[in-house]
Design an enzyme around this catalytic site. Structure first.
Site, short mmCIF file in Angstrom:
data_model
loop_
_atom_site.label_atom_id
_atom_site.label_comp_id
_atom_site.label_asym_id
_atom_site.label_seq_id
_atom_site.Cartn_x
_atom_site.Cartn_y
_atom_site.Cartn_z
N ASP A 118 46.65 35.04 40.61
CA ASP A 118 45.60 36.07 40.64
C ASP A 118 45.77 36.96 39.41
OD1 ASP A 118 44.42 35.41 43.05
OD2 ASP A 118 45.14 37.19 44.14
N HIS A 150 41.10 40.73 39.53
CA HIS A 150 40.58 40.25 40.82
C HIS A 150 40.51 41.40 41.83
CE1 HIS A 150 39.83 37.53 44.10
NE2 HIS A 150 41.02 37.63 44.63
#
Ligand SMILES: [Zn+2]
Length: 210
Positions: A52, A56
């Site tokens: 990630d 995000h």
């Protein structure tokens, strides 16, 4: 020895509900008489084992191409925690000593990446705070998220943002004995993207110099 902790990427892989599934488009195929085989791929970037990016879960935070590779490469401790489905993992469940700058937590609560179960275990902000205090800069999990499936305010993701720590999700840790390894899990250099698939491996550390 190498442990491949990357689930197979195929059209059978079950991505997060509502996210873009894996699709291979075969443009040319030697088995059909073309002069070579050529495919395209469409899929979410949160695909199987993936990193990630802070963007995000933080509007002005770094995209994946801006992340230092240092997060994703180096000494790593695999810890098995006993967690039931839907549990929130607390700092008390960690061993007293964390001996590496990267920690992978095997919860066993998302056993089959081809069949999505929503009741996987999540981490807690307190657990991330404790790991930050131990000098940990990356935490990886064998589940699709560090937060609970239903969570919209993402308290655990936000704790990673606060402490500038990196996240790996969707790892396959069933076969890996707890202990210390070298982690290699490099994200692709996808400009502006909020995540990247990784080929994640753990290399055992040899006792004697090779
Ligand atoms: Zn993700």
């Amino acid at each position: 020895m190498i442990y491949d902790i990357t689930p197979v990427v195929s059209e059978r892989l079950h991505v997060w509900p509502g996210d873009t599934p894996v699709k291979r488009q075969v443009l040319l195929d030697m088995k059909r008489g073309d002069h070579l085989t050529l495919s395209g791929l469409s899929a979410t970037v949160h695909l199987g084992a993936h990193a990630d990016a802070p963007s995000h879960y933080g509007a002005d935070a770094r995209a994946i191409h801006e992340m230092s590779l240092d997060y994703y490469l180096g000494l790593c401790q695999v810890i098995r925690v006993s967690a039931s489905r839907g549990a929130s993992i607390r700092p008390e469940q960690l061993p007293e000593r964390v001996a590496a700058g990267r920690v992978l937590l095997a919860t066993g609560t998302f056993p089959d990446p081809e069949s999505f179960n929503r009741d996987f275990a999540a981490l807690t902000p307190e657990l991330i705070e404790r790991l930050h205090g131990n000098g940990v800069k990356l935490v990886g999990v064998d589940t699709p998220s560090v937060d609970h499936f239903e969570s919209k305010d993402l308290p655990v993701h936000r704790t990673f943002l606060k402490y500038d720590m990196a996240i790996l999700e969707g790892l396959a840790l069933d076969e890996v004995p707890p202990g210390l390894y070298q982690l290699i899990a490099l994200p692709l250099r996808l400009e502006g993207f909020d995540a990247s698939p990784v080929r994640a491996i753990l290399r055992t550390i040899s006792a004697s110099p090779a």
